[in-house]
Design a protein around this motif. Sequence first.
Motif, PDB file in Angstrom:
ATOM      1  N   PHE A 332      -0.848  38.783  50.572  1.00 49.10           N
ATOM      2  CA  PHE A 332      -1.669  38.245  49.497  1.00 49.10           C
ATOM      3  C   PHE A 332      -3.143  38.559  49.710  1.00 49.10           C
ATOM      4  O   PHE A 332      -3.618  38.668  50.846  1.00 49.10           O
ATOM      5  CB  PHE A 332      -1.507  36.724  49.405  1.00 49.10           C
ATOM      6  N   VAL A 333      -3.845  38.710  48.596  1.00 51.72           N
ATOM      7  CA  VAL A 333      -5.305  38.709  48.589  1.00 51.72           C
ATOM      8  C   VAL A 333      -5.738  37.303  48.199  1.00 51.72           C
ATOM      9  O   VAL A 333      -5.384  36.812  47.128  1.00 51.72           O
ATOM     10  CB  VAL A 333      -5.866  39.725  47.574  1.00 51.72           C
ATOM     11  N   LEU A 334      -6.488  36.639  49.065  1.00 54.06           N
ATOM     12  CA  LEU A 334      -6.967  35.288  48.785  1.00 54.06           C
ATOM     13  C   LEU A 334      -8.488  35.262  48.879  1.00 54.06           C
ATOM     14  O   LEU A 334      -9.114  36.288  49.150  1.00 54.06           O
ATOM     15  CB  LEU A 334      -6.326  34.281  49.754  1.00 54.06           C
ATOM     16  N   LEU A 335      -9.078  34.109  48.635  1.00 59.24           N
ATOM     17  CA  LEU A 335     -10.536  33.973  48.620  1.00 59.24           C
ATOM     18  C   LEU A 335     -11.000  33.005  49.706  1.00 59.24           C
ATOM     19  O   LEU A 335     -10.483  31.899  49.809  1.00 59.24           O
ATOM     20  CB  LEU A 335     -11.008  33.452  47.256  1.00 59.24           C
ATOM     21  N   ASN A 336     -11.997  33.429  50.490  1.00 56.84           N
ATOM     22  CA  ASN A 336     -12.707  32.492  51.352  1.00 56.84           C
ATOM     23  C   ASN A 336     -13.703  31.685  50.519  1.00 56.84           C
ATOM     24  O   ASN A 336     -13.929  30.505  50.748  1.00 56.84           O
ATOM     25  CB  ASN A 336     -13.460  33.230  52.458  1.00 56.84           C
ATOM     26  N   ALA A 337     -14.313  32.368  49.567  1.00 61.37           N
ATOM     27  CA  ALA A 337     -15.265  31.792  48.616  1.00 61.37           C
ATOM     28  C   ALA A 337     -15.385  32.794  47.480  1.00 61.37           C
ATOM     29  O   ALA A 337     -14.853  33.910  47.562  1.00 61.37           O
ATOM     30  CB  ALA A 337     -16.624  31.554  49.283  1.00 61.37           C
ATOM     31  N   ILE A 338     -16.079  32.446  46.414  1.00 61.99           N
ATOM     32  CA  ILE A 338     -16.277  33.410  45.330  1.00 61.99           C
ATOM     33  C   ILE A 338     -17.117  34.567  45.863  1.00 61.99           C
ATOM     34  O   ILE A 338     -18.178  34.365  46.457  1.00 61.99           O
ATOM     35  CB  ILE A 338     -16.961  32.748  44.122  1.00 61.99           C
ATOM     36  N   GLY A 339     -16.611  35.773  45.683  1.00 61.82           N
ATOM     37  CA  GLY A 339     -17.275  36.962  46.209  1.00 61.82           C
ATOM     38  C   GLY A 339     -16.900  37.301  47.632  1.00 61.82           C
ATOM     39  O   GLY A 339     -17.388  38.288  48.186  1.00 61.82           O
ATOM     40  N   GLU A 340     -15.997  36.517  48.244  1.00 59.38           N
ATOM     41  CA  GLU A 340     -15.589  36.753  49.638  1.00 59.38           C
ATOM     42  C   GLU A 340     -14.060  36.751  49.739  1.00 59.38           C
ATOM     43  O   GLU A 340     -13.448  35.746  50.105  1.00 59.38           O
ATOM     44  CB  GLU A 340     -16.169  35.687  50.559  1.00 59.38           C
ATOM     45  N   PRO A 341     -13.419  37.876  49.417  1.00 59.97           N
ATOM     46  CA  PRO A 341     -11.956  37.941  49.465  1.00 59.97           C
ATOM     47  C   PRO A 341     -11.450  38.180  50.887  1.00 59.97           C
ATOM     48  O   PRO A 341     -12.166  38.660  51.757  1.00 59.97           O
ATOM     49  CB  PRO A 341     -11.638  39.138  48.569  1.00 59.97           C
ATOM     50  N   ALA A 342     -10.178  37.845  51.089  1.00 60.62           N
ATOM     51  CA  ALA A 342      -9.488  38.102  52.352  1.00 60.62           C
ATOM     52  C   ALA A 342      -8.169  38.801  52.034  1.00 60.62           C
ATOM     53  O   ALA A 342      -7.460  38.403  51.108  1.00 60.62           O
ATOM     54  CB  ALA A 342      -9.229  36.792  53.092  1.00 60.62           C
ATOM     55  N   ILE A 343      -7.836  39.853  52.776  1.00 61.77           N
ATOM     56  CA  ILE A 343      -6.639  40.637  52.469  1.00 61.77           C
ATOM     57  C   ILE A 343      -5.543  40.399  53.502  1.00 61.77           C
ATOM     58  O   ILE A 343      -5.789  39.905  54.604  1.00 61.77           O
ATOM     59  CB  ILE A 343      -6.947  42.148  52.370  1.00 61.77           C
ATOM     60  N   ASP A 344      -4.317  40.777  53.105  1.00 56.83           N
ATOM     61  CA  ASP A 344      -3.142  40.749  53.983  1.00 56.83           C
ATOM     62  C   ASP A 344      -2.882  39.362  54.569  1.00 56.83           C
ATOM     63  O   ASP A 344      -2.637  39.202  55.769  1.00 56.83           O
ATOM     64  CB  ASP A 344      -3.283  41.783  55.109  1.00 56.83           C
ATOM     65  N   ILE A 345      -2.935  38.355  53.718  1.00 54.19           N
ATOM     66  CA  ILE A 345      -2.675  36.983  54.146  1.00 54.19           C
ATOM     67  C   ILE A 345      -1.199  36.650  53.917  1.00 54.19           C
ATOM     68  O   ILE A 345      -0.669  36.847  52.824  1.00 54.19           O
ATOM     69  CB  ILE A 345      -3.559  35.983  53.368  1.00 54.19           C
ATOM     70  N   LYS A 346      -0.547  36.158  54.956  1.00 58.66           N
ATOM     71  CA  LYS A 346       0.848  35.718  54.842  1.00 58.66           C
ATOM     72  C   LYS A 346       0.867  34.261  54.376  1.00 58.66           C
ATOM     73  O   LYS A 346       0.093  33.434  54.855  1.00 58.66           O
ATOM     74  CB  LYS A 346       1.565  35.831  56.189  1.00 58.66           C
ATOM     75  N   VAL A 347       1.759  33.935  53.451  1.00 59.11           N
ATOM     76  CA  VAL A 347       1.813  32.592  52.848  1.00 59.11           C
ATOM     77  C   VAL A 347       3.139  31.928  53.167  1.00 59.11           C
ATOM     78  O   VAL A 347       4.210  32.490  52.873  1.00 59.11           O
ATOM     79  CB  VAL A 347       1.627  32.688  51.317  1.00 59.11           C
ATOM     80  N   PRO A 348       3.121  30.727  53.746  1.00 59.57           N
ATOM     81  CA  PRO A 348       4.375  29.987  53.972  1.00 59.57           C
ATOM     82  C   PRO A 348       5.078  29.692  52.646  1.00 59.57           C
ATOM     83  O   PRO A 348       4.435  29.369  51.641  1.00 59.57           O
ATOM     84  CB  PRO A 348       3.903  28.688  54.647  1.00 59.57           C
ATOM     85  N   ASN A 349       6.395  29.811  52.651  1.00 62.69           N
ATOM     86  CA  ASN A 349       7.165  29.673  51.409  1.00 62.69           C
ATOM     87  C   ASN A 349       6.950  28.332  50.716  1.00 62.69           C
ATOM     88  O   ASN A 349       6.939  28.254  49.477  1.00 62.69           O
ATOM     89  CB  ASN A 349       8.658  29.870  51.699  1.00 62.69           C
ATOM     90  N   ASP A 350       6.773  27.246  51.484  1.00 56.23           N
ATOM     91  CA  ASP A 350       6.658  25.938  50.847  1.00 56.23           C
ATOM     92  C   ASP A 350       5.398  25.791  50.007  1.00 56.23           C
ATOM     93  O   ASP A 350       5.336  24.968  49.091  1.00 56.23           O
ATOM     94  CB  ASP A 350       6.714  24.829  51.912  1.00 56.23           C
TER      95      ASP A 350
END
Length: 361
Positions: A332-350
Amino acid sequence: MQLIKDNIMESITTSTYDVHFNANAYAALNNHLAKSNYSKVFILVDENTHENCLPQFMAEIVGDYAFEIIEIESGEINKNIQTCTQVWEVLSELDADRKSIMINVGGGVLTDLGGFVASTFKRGINFINVPTTLLAMVDASVGGKTGVDLGALKNQVGVINQPEMVMIIPDFLKTLEERQLNSGFAEMLKHGLIQDAAYWKDLKAVANYTEAEKFIYTSVLIKNKVVLQDPTEQNIRKILNYGHTLGHAVESYFLESEDHDLLLHGEAIAVGMILEGYLSYKLTGLSKDTLEDIKTTFLKRYKKVDFSSNDIENILSLLKFDKKNSHGNINFVLLNAIGEPAIDIKVPNDLFIDAFAYYKE
């Protein structure tokens, strides 16, 4: 950030081609056709752009060329290998050769498919993209991604190949209904979320889409900046997929479901950005206030989608087909903050179920 002088948008240079705007675009096209000595010029349209855009486009071409118009049916449901086969066969019947060029006049479905057809016909002929929707102007115009869907699975077959140029004519937006404009605006909001908090704030204040036209240039600049750093999406370019991992699964599910109306790309991605905003809040430090801002902004512009438990289960089963996956992991691509993305994040299924619960609140 915008390089607009006296209402003239300067051309934007990508790694191998230029994105031209308005009169500059037609001048660049006429210059290119005059010097290239193409054997034939094929123009790919759908029924909408054939009627609403092609007459204006053809009126701006100076010179006598061997034109052939090819029309396909519009809509994501027709973005498939069967349509490609039909176009390849027509090209063969009309004696297209390797010195032919294809000009794709339409939205992202048409430019993606047309670019793929051109890139593979006789191992590749030149092509030019003329995006006519807001979504295609700010998204498909940069990066060279071409391809088609495999059944309901988005963009599973394709190549990265660059056009000769891209022509952006904002006047074509006048032919669109508001729902289509709204779909494209979701991608512009995404650009703010992943790259520029000030841009996000500016876009939130946009009240109507004639006002949004001036921001097309900024969105193209943002996407080009990212793609130049990572042309083949090995690293930083993945940030452009924020909201798309779950959003594409939502879009694919609604595309094949007989119980739901189709969602436009931007409508599905808006859902995805809220869901992945929640995941960011849980996993990468996005603040609760920012999460609420993201949810409020999208639900103000995009009607809330009603998901049943069965819908959610089926949507989550589609995640395994996402293009960013590797070695069996859903990235997943997620956000640390607006304008600060983080790539290759694994997400727990729950957390997926929790994200949908937050969306439905």
